[in-house]
Design a protein around this motif. Structure first.
Motif, mmCIF file in Angstrom:
data_model
loop_
_atom_site.group_PDB
_atom_site.id
_atom_site.type_symbol
_atom_site.label_atom_id
_atom_site.label_comp_id
_atom_site.label_asym_id
_atom_site.label_seq_id
_atom_site.Cartn_x
_atom_site.Cartn_y
_atom_site.Cartn_z
ATOM 1 N N GLY A 18 47.462 -93.712 10.191
ATOM 2 C CA GLY A 18 46.588 -92.719 10.816
ATOM 3 C C GLY A 18 45.990 -93.211 12.115
ATOM 4 O O GLY A 18 45.919 -92.471 13.101
ATOM 5 N N GLU A 19 45.576 -94.481 12.134
ATOM 6 C CA GLU A 19 45.011 -95.056 13.353
ATOM 7 C C GLU A 19 46.059 -95.133 14.454
ATOM 8 O O GLU A 19 45.775 -94.840 15.623
ATOM 9 N N ARG A 20 47.284 -95.516 14.091
ATOM 10 C CA ARG A 20 48.362 -95.585 15.076
ATOM 11 C C ARG A 20 48.689 -94.196 15.617
ATOM 12 O O ARG A 20 48.964 -94.035 16.801
ATOM 13 N N HIS A 21 48.660 -93.178 14.755
ATOM 14 C CA HIS A 21 48.945 -91.811 15.191
ATOM 15 C C HIS A 21 47.858 -91.324 16.155
ATOM 16 O O HIS A 21 48.170 -90.695 17.180
ATOM 17 N N LYS A 22 46.609 -91.616 15.849
ATOM 18 C CA LYS A 22 45.519 -91.230 16.749
ATOM 19 C C LYS A 22 45.663 -91.916 18.107
ATOM 20 O O LYS A 22 45.455 -91.298 19.154
ATOM 21 N N ARG A 23 46.048 -93.192 18.089
ATOM 22 C CA ARG A 23 46.251 -93.910 19.344
ATOM 23 C C ARG A 23 47.406 -93.302 20.127
ATOM 24 O O ARG A 23 47.338 -93.157 21.338
ATOM 25 N N TRP A 24 48.484 -92.914 19.438
ATOM 26 C CA TRP A 24 49.620 -92.286 20.097
ATOM 27 C C TRP A 24 49.214 -90.952 20.718
ATOM 28 O O TRP A 24 49.632 -90.627 21.831
ATOM 29 N N LEU A 25 48.403 -90.174 20.004
ATOM 30 C CA LEU A 25 47.945 -88.904 20.559
ATOM 31 C C LEU A 25 47.073 -89.115 21.800
ATOM 32 O O LEU A 25 47.133 -88.348 22.757
ATOM 33 N N ARG A 26 46.266 -90.182 21.771
ATOM 34 C CA ARG A 26 45.361 -90.477 22.874
ATOM 35 C C ARG A 26 46.118 -91.047 24.090
ATOM 36 O O ARG A 26 45.888 -90.640 25.217
ATOM 37 N N GLU A 27 47.051 -91.980 23.845
ATOM 38 C CA GLU A 27 47.715 -92.695 24.936
ATOM 39 C C GLU A 27 49.078 -92.124 25.301
ATOM 40 O O GLU A 27 49.572 -92.378 26.392
ATOM 41 N N GLY A 28 49.721 -91.414 24.396
ATOM 42 C CA GLY A 28 51.046 -90.875 24.662
ATOM 43 C C GLY A 28 52.149 -91.886 24.363
ATOM 44 O O GLY A 28 51.898 -92.992 23.878
ATOM 45 N N GLU A 29 53.368 -91.496 24.662
ATOM 46 C CA GLU A 29 54.532 -92.348 24.409
ATOM 47 C C GLU A 29 54.546 -93.512 25.394
ATOM 48 O O GLU A 29 54.238 -93.343 26.580
ATOM 49 N N ALA A 30 54.922 -94.686 24.894
ATOM 50 C CA ALA A 30 54.994 -95.869 25.747
ATOM 51 C C ALA A 30 56.162 -95.729 26.725
ATOM 52 O O ALA A 30 57.193 -95.150 26.399
ATOM 53 N N SER A 31 55.994 -96.273 27.916
ATOM 54 C CA SER A 31 57.041 -96.189 28.935
ATOM 55 C C SER A 31 58.203 -97.108 28.590
ATOM 56 O O SER A 31 58.077 -98.029 27.758
ATOM 57 N N THR A 32 59.327 -96.860 29.244
ATOM 58 C CA THR A 32 60.509 -97.702 29.034
ATOM 59 C C THR A 32 60.217 -99.139 29.454
ATOM 60 O O THR A 32 60.649 -100.086 28.785
ATOM 61 N N ALA A 33 59.486 -99.307 30.531
ATOM 62 C CA ALA A 33 59.145 -100.655 30.995
ATOM 63 C C ALA A 33 58.315 -101.397 29.951
ATOM 64 O O ALA A 33 58.523 -102.590 29.710
ATOM 65 N N ARG A 34 57.388 -100.687 29.329
ATOM 66 C CA ARG A 34 56.567 -101.339 28.306
ATOM 67 C C ARG A 34 57.417 -101.738 27.098
ATOM 68 O O ARG A 34 57.242 -102.820 26.538
ATOM 69 N N ARG A 35 58.341 -100.872 26.697
ATOM 70 C CA ARG A 35 59.240 -101.207 25.572
ATOM 71 C C ARG A 35 60.101 -102.417 25.902
ATOM 72 O O ARG A 35 60.285 -103.301 25.063
ATOM 73 N N LEU A 36 60.629 -102.466 27.124
ATOM 74 C CA LEU A 36 61.430 -103.624 27.526
ATOM 75 C C LEU A 36 60.583 -104.895 27.559
ATOM 76 O O LEU A 36 61.053 -105.970 27.183
ATOM 77 N N ALA A 37 59.345 -104.764 27.995
ATOM 78 C CA ALA A 37 58.446 -105.922 28.005
ATOM 79 C C ALA A 37 58.181 -106.411 26.590
ATOM 80 O O ALA A 37 58.147 -107.622 26.339
ATOM 81 N N GLN A 38 58.012 -105.489 25.649
ATOM 82 C CA GLN A 38 57.793 -105.877 24.256
ATOM 83 C C GLN A 38 59.007 -106.609 23.695
ATOM 84 O O GLN A 38 58.866 -107.595 22.972
ATOM 85 N N ILE A 39 60.213 -106.132 24.034
ATOM 86 C CA ILE A 39 61.432 -106.802 23.581
ATOM 87 C C ILE A 39 61.501 -108.204 24.172
ATOM 88 O O ILE A 39 61.871 -109.167 23.485
#
Length: 93
Positions: A18-39
């Motif tokens: 639930g907390e993750r869903h609320k954060r997703w609603l607040r911040e939106g989908e992560a960018s491709t650059a952020r996903r690549l940085a996480q990898i």
């Protein structure tokens, strides 16, 4: 909230979701650059302990003239530590 509910892993999981869903609603989908940085970060989290194990093992093997007696086990120890660290990082991310 009662004490047994606080220790129940299902309740904790639902609350975390639930907390993750609320954060997703607040911040939106992560960018491709952020996903690549996480990898990239995940890769380094796994590779760095392995490299440390190899360097320490190589130093010990060179110092005591033991072939790869220390390098191989320390490499696998670093791999295990790196995978565990990556798993813990992914659970928190």
């Amino acid at each position: 909230m009662s004490e047994p509910e606080e220790r129940d892993p299902l309740v904790k999981g639902v609350r975390l979701r639930g907390e993750r869903h609320k954060r997703w609603l607040r911040e939106g989908e992560a960018s491709t650059a952020r996903r690549l940085a996480q990898i990239g970060v995940l890769g380094w989290i796994i590779v760095v302990p392995m490299l440390i194990g190899v360097f320490i093992g190589h130093w010990l093997d060179h110092r005591f003239n033991t072939g790869i007696f220390w390098t191989a086990p320390l490499l696998f120890l670093g791999l295990g530590l790196g995978c565990w660290s990556g798993w813990k990082w992914m659970q928190g991310a």
